[in-house]
Design an enzyme around this catalytic site. Sequence first.
Site, PDB file in Angstrom:
ATOM      1  CG  ASP A  70      -1.875  -1.102   1.286  1.00 43.35           C
ATOM      2  OD1 ASP A  70      -2.187  -1.663   0.217  1.00 43.35           O
ATOM      3  OD2 ASP A  70      -2.325  -1.430   2.407  1.00 43.35           O
TER       4      ASP A  70
HETATM    5  N1  URA Z   1      -1.319  -5.872   3.969  1.00 47.06           N
HETATM    6  C1  URA Z   1      -1.802  -4.623   3.951  1.00 47.06           C
HETATM    7  O1  URA Z   1      -2.834  -4.332   4.520  1.00 47.06           O
HETATM    8  N2  URA Z   1      -1.101  -3.689   3.263  1.00 47.06           N
HETATM    9  C2  URA Z   1       0.056  -3.952   2.633  1.00 47.06           C
HETATM   10  O2  URA Z   1       0.663  -3.039   2.048  1.00 47.06           O
HETATM   11  C3  URA Z   1       0.547  -5.270   2.677  1.00 47.06           C
HETATM   12  C4  URA Z   1      -0.159  -6.217   3.352  1.00 47.06           C
END
Ligand code: URA
Length: 242
Positions: A110
């Site tokens: 993310d």
């Molecule tokens: N899980 C999440 O919620 N975000 C990420 O970036 C990776 C795994």
Amino acid sequence: MQLQDILYTQGFGTRRVCAGLVQQGFVATGGAVVTDPAADLPTDGLRFTVQGAAWEYHDKAYLMLHKPAGTECSQKPSTWPSIYTLLPSPLRLRPNKGAVQGVQAIGRLDQDTTGLLLLTDDGQFIHRMGSPRHHVPKVYEATVKHPLDAAQIERLLAGVVLDDDPKPVRAAAGEAVGPLHLRLPLTEGKYHQVKRMVAAVGNRVEALHRSAIGALALPEDLTPGQWRWLSAAQVQQLRDGR
Ligand code: URA
């Protein structure tokens, strides 16, 4: 391999541009400028400079990046700068027979997640790492809003149901490293998986960092935004699912 082809395979431009770089005296190896584009050089372990910038020959590119917060893992980002802007242009321009040009991230993190991200131009490796049969745990360090309790950890290990799939997802392991620090190794990679799993047990992720993929830990001296080649042994380890 001819020097002009070496430069071309490494992403320094079209064959014509690469021949031009050599002819103009911009390329050196072993401290000596080479001006013959057809000079035949062994590629194994070859180091050279192009306009003073050092480069190592790699038949296929495998690298790790310490993803900083506020970057998107997309080639065409919508809001934040792309992680690809953190890489030197040869890595983005490497030709790749019949496939997308340059290295690609293996999975995505993310925008606000930091930590270890792998990139490569080896399509088979991307496929292997993404296969559900390839159970390399990815280790996440989550800073949570409310103090963790044993019941939350138990539920994460037993499995929680997320809104897009009735099949429960479970953590491979999980531990409270501190009252607000959850370490969660996961073998799957669903969208926002850590944040959604933590929310499903009544807590909230405030910050998220990926510290390791299998046996490969993010090196402490690799600062946010920096990248590094993986060694052949590290690539083999990941290929073997370790
Ligand atoms: N899980 C999440 O919620 N975000 C990420 O970036 C990776 C795994």
